[in-house]
Design a protein around this motif. Structure first.
Motif, PDB file in Angstrom:
ATOM      1  N   LEU A 110       7.769   9.294  -4.210  1.00 44.16           N
ATOM      2  CA  LEU A 110       8.799   9.441  -3.192  1.00 44.16           C
ATOM      3  C   LEU A 110       8.158   9.579  -1.813  1.00 44.16           C
ATOM      4  O   LEU A 110       8.634   9.011  -0.822  1.00 44.16           O
ATOM      5  N   GLY A 111       7.058  10.327  -1.761  1.00 42.46           N
ATOM      6  CA  GLY A 111       6.330  10.509  -0.503  1.00 42.46           C
ATOM      7  C   GLY A 111       5.884   9.180   0.058  1.00 42.46           C
ATOM      8  O   GLY A 111       6.052   8.905   1.248  1.00 42.46           O
ATOM      9  N   GLN A 112       5.337   8.320  -0.810  1.00 38.22           N
ATOM     10  CA  GLN A 112       4.906   6.979  -0.385  1.00 38.22           C
ATOM     11  C   GLN A 112       6.080   6.219   0.207  1.00 38.22           C
ATOM     12  O   GLN A 112       5.967   5.579   1.249  1.00 38.22           O
ATOM     13  N   GLN A 113       7.215   6.307  -0.502  1.00 38.93           N
ATOM     14  CA  GLN A 113       8.368   5.537  -0.050  1.00 38.93           C
ATOM     15  C   GLN A 113       8.887   6.062   1.283  1.00 38.93           C
ATOM     16  O   GLN A 113       9.221   5.291   2.170  1.00 38.93           O
ATOM     17  N   HIS A 114       8.926   7.395   1.401  1.00 37.17           N
ATOM     18  CA  HIS A 114       9.416   7.974   2.660  1.00 37.17           C
ATOM     19  C   HIS A 114       8.511   7.570   3.809  1.00 37.17           C
ATOM     20  O   HIS A 114       8.981   7.198   4.870  1.00 37.17           O
ATOM     21  N   LEU A 115       7.201   7.668   3.564  1.00 34.67           N
ATOM     22  CA  LEU A 115       6.264   7.344   4.630  1.00 34.67           C
ATOM     23  C   LEU A 115       6.464   5.900   5.079  1.00 34.67           C
ATOM     24  O   LEU A 115       6.593   5.615   6.270  1.00 34.67           O
ATOM     25  N   SER A 116       6.537   4.987   4.105  1.00 30.62           N
ATOM     26  CA  SER A 116       6.646   3.589   4.516  1.00 30.62           C
ATOM     27  C   SER A 116       8.004   3.335   5.150  1.00 30.62           C
ATOM     28  O   SER A 116       8.138   2.470   6.007  1.00 30.62           O
ATOM     29  N   GLU A 117       9.014   4.126   4.775  1.00 33.75           N
ATOM     30  CA  GLU A 117      10.315   3.930   5.401  1.00 33.75           C
ATOM     31  C   GLU A 117      10.346   4.466   6.823  1.00 33.75           C
ATOM     32  O   GLU A 117      10.937   3.869   7.715  1.00 33.75           O
ATOM     33  N   ASN A 118       9.677   5.614   7.021  1.00 37.85           N
ATOM     34  CA  ASN A 118       9.675   6.168   8.373  1.00 37.85           C
ATOM     35  C   ASN A 118       8.889   5.295   9.329  1.00 37.85           C
ATOM     36  O   ASN A 118       9.206   5.222  10.504  1.00 37.85           O
ATOM     37  N   PHE A 119       7.845   4.648   8.806  1.00 31.99           N
ATOM     38  CA  PHE A 119       7.025   3.826   9.683  1.00 31.99           C
ATOM     39  C   PHE A 119       7.483   2.370   9.697  1.00 31.99           C
ATOM     40  O   PHE A 119       6.817   1.532  10.269  1.00 31.99           O
TER      41      PHE A 119
ATOM     42  N   ASP B 246       5.479   1.406  -8.999  1.00 33.28           N
ATOM     43  CA  ASP B 246       5.374   2.750  -8.435  1.00 33.28           C
ATOM     44  C   ASP B 246       5.097   2.720  -6.935  1.00 33.28           C
ATOM     45  O   ASP B 246       5.144   3.751  -6.282  1.00 33.28           O
ATOM     46  N   ALA B 247       4.751   1.536  -6.416  1.00 34.37           N
ATOM     47  CA  ALA B 247       4.421   1.451  -4.994  1.00 34.37           C
ATOM     48  C   ALA B 247       5.697   1.241  -4.189  1.00 34.37           C
ATOM     49  O   ALA B 247       6.748   0.920  -4.743  1.00 34.37           O
ATOM     50  N   ALA B 248       5.590   1.429  -2.863  1.00 31.23           N
ATOM     51  CA  ALA B 248       6.748   1.215  -2.003  1.00 31.23           C
ATOM     52  C   ALA B 248       7.004  -0.289  -1.855  1.00 31.23           C
ATOM     53  O   ALA B 248       6.109  -1.106  -2.075  1.00 31.23           O
ATOM     54  N   ALA B 249       8.252  -0.627  -1.466  1.00 25.37           N
ATOM     55  CA  ALA B 249       8.644  -2.041  -1.367  1.00 25.37           C
ATOM     56  C   ALA B 249       7.767  -2.802  -0.384  1.00 25.37           C
ATOM     57  O   ALA B 249       7.576  -4.015  -0.507  1.00 25.37           O
ATOM     58  N   VAL B 250       7.191  -2.096   0.576  1.00 27.28           N
ATOM     59  CA  VAL B 250       6.389  -2.755   1.596  1.00 27.28           C
ATOM     60  C   VAL B 250       5.170  -3.444   0.973  1.00 27.28           C
ATOM     61  O   VAL B 250       4.626  -4.402   1.519  1.00 27.28           O
ATOM     62  N   ALA B 251       4.773  -2.986  -0.219  1.00 32.99           N
ATOM     63  CA  ALA B 251       3.637  -3.604  -0.900  1.00 32.99           C
ATOM     64  C   ALA B 251       3.912  -5.070  -1.239  1.00 32.99           C
ATOM     65  O   ALA B 251       2.978  -5.847  -1.453  1.00 32.99           O
ATOM     66  N   ARG B 252       5.211  -5.453  -1.266  1.00 32.99           N
ATOM     67  CA  ARG B 252       5.519  -6.838  -1.613  1.00 32.99           C
ATOM     68  C   ARG B 252       5.136  -7.815  -0.494  1.00 32.99           C
ATOM     69  O   ARG B 252       5.140  -9.021  -0.681  1.00 32.99           O
ATOM     70  N   PHE B 253       4.834  -7.292   0.692  1.00 32.68           N
ATOM     71  CA  PHE B 253       4.332  -8.161   1.750  1.00 32.68           C
ATOM     72  C   PHE B 253       2.909  -8.613   1.442  1.00 32.68           C
ATOM     73  O   PHE B 253       2.349  -9.448   2.130  1.00 32.68           O
ATOM     74  N   GLY B 254       2.312  -8.020   0.432  1.00 34.89           N
ATOM     75  CA  GLY B 254       0.942  -8.377   0.068  1.00 34.89           C
ATOM     76  C   GLY B 254       0.012  -7.236   0.383  1.00 34.89           C
ATOM     77  O   GLY B 254       0.228  -6.489   1.335  1.00 34.89           O
ATOM     78  N   GLU B 255      -0.999  -7.114  -0.451  1.00 36.03           N
ATOM     79  CA  GLU B 255      -1.932  -6.025  -0.242  1.00 36.03           C
ATOM     80  C   GLU B 255      -3.080  -6.489   0.620  1.00 36.03           C
ATOM     81  O   GLU B 255      -3.426  -7.663   0.629  1.00 36.03           O
ATOM     82  N   LEU B 256      -3.677  -5.548   1.312  1.00 34.30           N
ATOM     83  CA  LEU B 256      -4.834  -5.888   2.119  1.00 34.30           C
ATOM     84  C   LEU B 256      -6.059  -5.885   1.209  1.00 34.30           C
ATOM     85  O   LEU B 256      -6.569  -4.833   0.850  1.00 34.30           O
ATOM     86  N   THR B 257      -6.488  -7.072   0.783  1.00 33.35           N
ATOM     87  CA  THR B 257      -7.718  -7.166   0.008  1.00 33.35           C
ATOM     88  C   THR B 257      -8.584  -8.232   0.670  1.00 33.35           C
ATOM     89  O   THR B 257      -8.098  -9.009   1.497  1.00 33.35           O
ATOM     90  N   ALA B 258      -9.848  -8.241   0.263  1.00 33.55           N
ATOM     91  CA  ALA B 258     -10.751  -9.242   0.831  1.00 33.55           C
ATOM     92  C   ALA B 258     -10.181 -10.639   0.586  1.00 33.55           C
ATOM     93  O   ALA B 258     -10.265 -11.508   1.452  1.00 33.55           O
ATOM     94  N   SER B 259      -9.554 -10.835  -0.579  1.00 35.26           N
ATOM     95  CA  SER B 259      -9.053 -12.171  -0.888  1.00 35.26           C
ATOM     96  C   SER B 259      -7.924 -12.601   0.050  1.00 35.26           C
ATOM     97  O   SER B 259      -7.845 -13.764   0.428  1.00 35.26           O
ATOM     98  N   THR B 260      -7.050 -11.668   0.449  1.00 35.72           N
ATOM     99  CA  THR B 260      -5.980 -12.054   1.382  1.00 35.72           C
ATOM    100  C   THR B 260      -6.582 -12.487   2.705  1.00 35.72           C
ATOM    101  O   THR B 260      -6.135 -13.460   3.317  1.00 35.72           O
ATOM    102  N   VAL B 261      -7.561 -11.742   3.166  1.00 36.02           N
ATOM    103  CA  VAL B 261      -8.185 -12.092   4.439  1.00 36.02           C
ATOM    104  C   VAL B 261      -8.815 -13.482   4.341  1.00 36.02           C
ATOM    105  O   VAL B 261      -8.657 -14.319   5.233  1.00 36.02           O
ATOM    106  N   MET B 262      -9.500 -13.727   3.221  1.00 35.86           N
ATOM    107  CA  MET B 262     -10.200 -15.007   3.070  1.00 35.86           C
ATOM    108  C   MET B 262      -9.217 -16.163   2.876  1.00 35.86           C
ATOM    109  O   MET B 262      -9.454 -17.275   3.336  1.00 35.86           O
TER     110      MET B 262
END
Lengths: 479, 478
Positions: free
Chosen positions: A364-373, B120-136
């Protein structure tokens, strides 16, 4: 004057054929996106339908077996006896808890391909049934879907930039800007006219095409909550588009050549749509590192091993706490498998509670942080808003999990006492089992979140446009 | 070979780029992101490897110290298998966020991998992760475009092209010189990155792990060099053919978008439509049906049980189960297990074949977008593509079968008549070897990536050919 500018621009753009090309490409992309989104919704609906049919058939089967047993025509072992509450509360009589796709689901797949949308709720612990992910080739999941939200977030800004990167620079390079400025027209009016026309030809198709496609693919505009979701969708898409128009005016107002404008805008797009979101993801996962699932699995295993080791002691304590649950007539059987498993499961869940709570807090913390930013990048704001409107967000899933937890409680409250009392179920009891009913998240909560995002988009756009207008005052008319 | 004119052009290009503020800024950003990605990748790798190693040891300990138990209960208790991370995975996480982290190996069932990190990650992760491969894969090509879009078109606009040609410089020499110049500039950027990358790998590695993955890393490197080469070639070709540097830029950006943004998703959706994945529900139901009715649908479970009883009684020449010298419960458990194995085999191989066909389709679309080829090659050599996942899953499944069979056999031969009351101890648990998994070799990967490698090489040849062809025909004025 404005009308004349717009008419003139329209003639220019049509002669150039850029306009037709842009609108056609856009229609194609949106159409393909809608088709993909609708396919995913159909897939979910078909699965839910199959699950519903399975449930009906299974329960009808259990009823039939009870009748056969009652009339003495058949005998079954205890673990498969539909009269046993342990069987009925387990896989035998389990009910599905279902989260149907939202009214606008075809418009954004969002996180819905990662979250389960139905659970087969049994008397076992929640962890046993909440892991039923949809099967999918992980490589396809990681590529993401070509849905309308993808077209809006990634490609729609690019189309806007393709139409606007040389808004003023081209006029200057051709020498036409000086000629126009010698007429009684303000530079701002001229820019406004040009942008107004382009905004119309991009925004109107974006919105109209999406809505037409949505209706054509069987979207129900009159379904509950559909109309305000559609309205907000239109507003968010328009605001996001306006931001990119603003960005294009700002870059043009600095007075560089067309090629440098194109570079600057491509860089801006890259920063806001690719780089910042991925940095935001990194920030979220390092500030709130989710305790690994690997460690959680081991913790569950430790807890359940410990609880099983003390099985009969736990059961004795359980009966001390709940004397009313002892079977009628006679002392409780301390070796009864089902009774022991209830005691063990209750204890395991108690031991696991702090671990699970910590896990949830971090996620939830991860989600809140990414939502606030999210306000750092209009693309992230838009993604969050579109997911919310289509019902593919983490919020809706969490809401669903909450409902499932309540339902699971009711389920256990119904079955555990009956198991401990060693009650016998009749065919009629099958009608009185708890039933899951999905209730949408309260509209107010969704609207509040989306409005916050919309406000963020509008404020950012206003700032960008204000900066651009200030710069325009000092715009050099010659190179 | 390379002549003096080409070297002069290359030197001039190199110096110009080094002095160009735009290049310096862009290069600094790309380098910064690349380094950040390497550091993140290294941290992530170290953390996850530690967790997996600890969990692997613990699950074995739990198995060994589970106390006296009926062997079948032990088989139900089972173990968890955690996929070990390979070293190059820190450069490219591939499908790892989208595959479950662990699989439970238990009696009767081949389970799916559980807990996808992405869920388990936030939805923003769907924009792609920052890895060496993305940069390359995404940013480096953009940098190349930035450097090369004015290569010919810009010279023409400034009038320098006319001068150069008037002093007798050959057009192809100009093109080759420009290729060399940009290669030098990229080298300045990539050299420190490679060195730091190697350092990150060495720091993250246990003894000898870098050496063991050297083959994979070299292959990955070659793949990326070809990929960059493609962008160099295309940029030059477009710059030479375009009417203005502005047009060149727009066309190149368009190509970049189609290649990097549109192609991966469109290919994934096409693969899904042509080779649809069944729903988890349908998949489980088909398995259930085959478990009950037999693989051919005419061999129900109770009939199979009766047949087995008849067969075993005949084999030992007795007429009652009580007279058997072995435990019948153990035999029938193993018989059911073998049947289950066949059912799982059938359905999982069909499922995985579907995934494989989806992958092949995506790879063959590398004809249209080199991104699809390099993605496949990069994740393949990083050990994070679907093939590696499948390899690990099969290996875990084989171990499950061995473990469950050992439990059932012990029951058959040692339980006597006590059936489920019989208890076995630590000797039985330790008689089953620990699960160990060896990742496939670089050669194994190369066989799977052959098509992508060939397509990438063809693209490279075509792009360079186009560059030379367009350069030879470049016009002094439009």
């Amino acid at each position: 004057m404005l009308g004349r500018i717009i008419r003139h621009e329209l003639r220019n753009l049509s002669a150039d054929r850029t306009l037709t090309l842009v609108v056609m490409i856009f229609a194609l992309l949106i159409g393909y996106g809608l088709y993909n989104g609708a396919t995913w919704v159909d897939f979910q609906r078909a699965t839910l339908r199959a699950a519903g049919e399975e449930e009906i058939a299974r329960i009808a089967g259990a009823r039939a077996v009870i009748e056969e047993i009652d009339s003495g025509r058949s005998e079954v072992p205890r673990f498969a006896d539909p009269r046993s509450p342990a069987f009925a509360g387990g896989a035998g009589g389990a009910r599905y808890a279902v989260m149907p796709p939202g009214p606008l689901a075809a418009l954004a797949v969002g996180q819905s391909d990662l979250y389960p949308y139905y659970f087969k709720v049994t008397r076992q612990s929640r962890q046993t049934f909440t892991g039923n992910d949809e099967i999918e080739n992980p490589a396809l999941l990681s590529a993401g879907r070509f849905d309308p939200a993808f077209v809006i977030i990634y490609l729609y800004p690019l189309l806007i930039l393709a139409l606007c990167y040389n808004l003023l620079s081209q006029e200057k390079e051709q020498g036409t800007l000086q000629m126009i400025m010698s007429q009684p027209v303000a530079l701002r009016t001229f820019v406004f006219g040009k942008v107004l026309l382009r905004a119309t030809v991009v925004l109107v198709p974006a919105i109209v095409l999406t809505l037409i496609g949505f209706l054509a693919l069987g979207g129900e505009i009159f379904a509950e909550g559909a109309w305000w979701r559609c309205l907000l969708w239109v507003l968010v898409v328009a605001a996001y588009g306006l931001f990119w128009f603003g960005a294009a005016i700002l870059v043009n107002s600095i007075g560089g050549a067309s090629a440098s404008n194109a570079l600057a805008l491509a860089g801006m797009w890259l920063l806001l749509v690719l780089v910042l979101p991925s940095l935001l993801g990194v920030a979220a996962s390092t500030s709130y590192p989710a305790p690994s699932r690997v460690e959680m699995i081991q913790a569950v295993r430790r807890a359940s091993a410990e609880a099983s080791a003390q099985g009969s002691r736990l059961l004795a304590r359980y009966y001390e706490d709940h004397p009313e649950l002892a079977p009628a007539g006679g002392a409780p059987d301390m070796n009864d498998f089902y009774a022991r498993s209830i005691a063990v499961q209750t204890e395991t869940e108690k031991m696991m509670q702090p671990v699970m709570e910590y896990f949830d807090r971090q996620v939830l913390g991860q989600q809140h942080l990414s939502e606030n930013f999210r306000f750092l990048s209009p693309a992230v704001i838009t993604q969050a808003a579109l997911n919310d409107l289509s019902g593919a967000s983490a919020h809706r899933y969490r809401h669903f999990l909450g409902l499932v937890e309540q339902f699971h409680h009711r389920w256990l409250e119904y079955f555990n006492p009956r198991i401990l009392r060693q009650a016998r179920l009749t065919a009629r009891d099958y009608d009185s089992f708890p039933v899951f009913a999905f209730k949408e998240e309260p509209a107010g909560a969704v609207v509040a979140r989306v409005m916050k995002g919309l406000l963020g988009l509008l404020v950012t756009t206003a700032v960008v446009v204000w900066l651009a207008l200030r710069r325009l005052r000092r715009y050099p008319l010659t190179a | 070979m390379i002549n003096r004119n080409q070297i002069s052009v290359a030197r001039k290009e190199f110096t110009e780029m080094m002095r160009d503020g735009r290049f310096r800024w862009a290069a600094a950003i790309v380098l910064g992101l690349l380094l950040a990605a390497l550091v993140m990748g290294w941290k992530h790798h170290r953390e996850v490897s530690r967790q997996h190693e600890a969990a692997r040891r613990e699950t074995r300990e739990q198995w060994l110290h589970q106390g006296a138990k009926n062997p079948h209960s032990a088989a139900h208790y089972g173990i968890y298998a955690f996929k070990p991370k390979m070293l190059p995975a820190l450069l490219d996480r591939g499908v790892e966020p989208y595959t479950g982290v662990a699989v439970w190996l238990e009696a009767h069932k081949q389970n799916e991998f559980k807990y996808r990190p992405a869920a388990d990650a936030a939805a923003v992760a769907r924009f792609g992760e920052l890895t060496a491969s993305t940069v390359m894969q995404l940013l480096m090509p953009l940098l190349i475009i930035l450097l090369l879009f004015p290569a010919f078109a810009g010279e023409r606009e400034q009038g320098t092209l006319r001068q150069l040609l008037s002093i007798g410089a050959r057009r192809t020499d100009l093109a080759i010189g420009k290729v060399l110049g940009v290669a030098g500039a990229l080298g300045v950027l990539l050299l420190p990155a490679t060195m730091l990358g190697t350092a990150a790998l060495a720091l993250a590695a246990d003894d000898g792990a870098v050496g063991a993955s050297a083959g994979r890393l070299v292959m990955m490197g070659v793949g990326y060099l070809l990929y960059f080469g493609i962008f160099v070639g295309i940029s030059l070709a477009v710059s030479a053919a375009a009417a203005s540097s502005r047009m060149a830029l727009v066309v190149l950006l368009g190509f970049w978008i189609v290649n990097g943004m549109i192609a991966p998703r469109a290919a994934a959706d096409l693969a899904r439509q042509l080779h649809p994945t069944p729903s988890a529900f349908e998949f489980a139901q088909q398995i259930d049906r085959d478990m009950k009715n037999g693989l051919d649908g005419h061999d129900p479970a109770d009939k199979r049980a009766q047949d087995l009883q008849r067969r075993v009684l005949a084999q030992y020449g007795v007429s009652k189960i009580e007279d058997l010298p072995v435990n019948f419960a153990g035999i029938s458990l193993q018989e059911a297990e073998e049947h289950g194995n066949k059912v799982y085999e059938k359905h999982y191989s069909a499922l995985w074949e579907t995934f494989e066909r989806q992958e092949i389709l995506k790879r063959s679309l590398g004809v249209i977008a080199p991104m699809l080829s390099i993605r496949s090659i990069s994740a393949g050599f990083a050990g994070t593509d679907f093939s590696h996942h499948r390899d690990f899953a099969s290996s875990a499944e084989n171990y499950r079968r061995v473990l469950v069979k050992a439990m059932n056999d012990d029951m058959t031969f040692n339980a006597g008549r006590s059936d489920y009351a019989y208890q076995a101890g630590p000797e039985l648990w330790s008689s089953v070897d620990d699960f160990s998994y060896t990742a496939p070799t670089a050669r194994w990967v190369l066989r799977r990536q052959a098509m992508s490698a060939v397509l990438l090489a063809l693209w490279f040849v075509a792009a360079m050919g186009a560059a030379m062809g367009a350069a030879a025909r470049v016009r002094v004025d439009v």
